[in-house]
Design a protein around this motif. Structure first.
Motif, short mmCIF file in Angstrom:
data_model
loop_
_atom_site.label_atom_id
_atom_site.label_comp_id
_atom_site.label_asym_id
_atom_site.label_seq_id
_atom_site.Cartn_x
_atom_site.Cartn_y
_atom_site.Cartn_z
N GLU A 47 4.51 78.95 41.70
CA GLU A 47 5.14 80.04 40.94
C GLU A 47 5.73 81.09 41.89
OE1 GLU A 47 5.79 80.62 37.75
OE2 GLU A 47 4.83 78.81 37.00
N GLY A 48 5.00 81.43 42.93
CA GLY A 48 5.50 82.39 43.91
C GLY A 48 6.72 81.87 44.65
N GLU A 49 6.70 80.58 44.97
CA GLU A 49 7.84 79.97 45.63
C GLU A 49 9.07 79.99 44.72
OE1 GLU A 49 8.95 75.70 47.69
OE2 GLU A 49 6.85 76.32 47.58
N MET A 50 8.87 79.72 43.43
CA MET A 50 9.98 79.76 42.48
C MET A 50 10.52 81.18 42.35
SD MET A 50 12.09 78.33 40.41
CE MET A 50 11.48 76.70 40.10
N ASP A 51 9.64 82.18 42.30
CA ASP A 51 10.09 83.59 42.24
C ASP A 51 10.99 83.92 43.43
OD1 ASP A 51 8.67 84.01 39.89
OD2 ASP A 51 6.97 84.98 40.90
N GLY A 52 10.57 83.54 44.62
CA GLY A 52 11.36 83.79 45.82
C GLY A 52 12.69 83.04 45.80
N HIS A 53 12.66 81.81 45.34
CA HIS A 53 13.89 81.01 45.25
C HIS A 53 14.88 81.63 44.27
CE1 HIS A 53 16.52 77.56 44.84
NE2 HIS A 53 16.26 77.52 43.54
N LEU A 54 14.38 82.11 43.13
CA LEU A 54 15.27 82.70 42.13
C LEU A 54 15.89 84.00 42.63
CD1 LEU A 54 13.34 82.00 38.83
CD2 LEU A 54 15.39 80.88 39.67
N VAL A 55 15.14 84.78 43.39
CA VAL A 55 15.69 86.01 43.96
C VAL A 55 16.85 85.69 44.90
CG1 VAL A 55 15.19 87.92 45.55
CG2 VAL A 55 13.61 87.39 43.69
N GLN A 56 16.72 84.65 45.70
CA GLN A 56 17.77 84.27 46.64
C GLN A 56 19.00 83.70 45.94
OE1 GLN A 56 15.84 81.53 49.27
NE2 GLN A 56 15.18 83.13 50.68
N THR A 57 18.81 82.88 44.90
CA THR A 57 19.94 82.21 44.27
C THR A 57 20.65 83.08 43.24
OG1 THR A 57 18.52 81.15 42.61
CG2 THR A 57 18.99 79.92 44.63
N ARG A 58 20.02 84.13 42.75
CA ARG A 58 20.67 84.98 41.75
C ARG A 58 21.85 85.75 42.32
NH1 ARG A 58 15.75 86.74 38.34
NH2 ARG A 58 15.75 85.03 36.88
N GLN A 59 21.88 85.95 43.62
CA GLN A 59 22.99 86.69 44.22
C GLN A 59 24.28 85.87 44.22
OE1 GLN A 59 21.43 87.72 48.03
NE2 GLN A 59 19.87 89.06 47.21
N THR A 60 24.19 84.57 44.30
CA THR A 60 25.38 83.73 44.37
C THR A 60 25.66 82.96 43.08
OG1 THR A 60 24.09 81.92 45.30
CG2 THR A 60 25.15 83.43 46.85
N GLU A 61 24.67 82.72 42.25
CA GLU A 61 24.85 81.95 41.02
C GLU A 61 23.89 82.45 39.95
OE1 GLU A 61 22.49 77.98 41.32
OE2 GLU A 61 23.49 78.29 43.23
#
Length: 90
Positions: A47-61
């Motif tokens: 869950e923590g890894e997904m949270d971090g991934h979503l923070v990174q990808t929300r800036q571009t998509e």
């Protein structure tokens, strides 16, 4: 984290682990005393890894959560059924 409906009850785990130790149950391996703790730890880490991934990808998509799926994982505690998060980008 996002999912608070599936909280791990550490107090009941502790009581069950102490009772299991007195009964001579193994700590690790198939049906070991630490299997529920390991399952909770791994699901929380995912869950923590997904949270971090979503923070990174929300800036571009426009990526966001897309449910959960169950996977069987082989570990030192035996087979664990983990509930893993998914996102729209896969």
């Amino acid at each position: 984290m996002t999912d608070t409906t599936n909280d791990f009850d550490f107090e009941s785990f502790k009581q069950a682990a102490i009772k299991g130790l007195y009964e001579g149950k193994p700590l690790t391996g198939q049906n070991g005393l630490f299997a529920p703790l390991l399952k909770h730890f791994l699901e929380s880490a995912l869950e923590g890894e997904m949270d971090g991934h979503l923070v990174q990808t929300r800036q571009t998509e426009q990526n966001r959560r897309n449910g959960k799926t169950t996977k069987t994982v082989k570990s030192s505690a035996g087979l664990l059924d983990l509930t893993t998060p998914r996102d729209r980008s896969g």
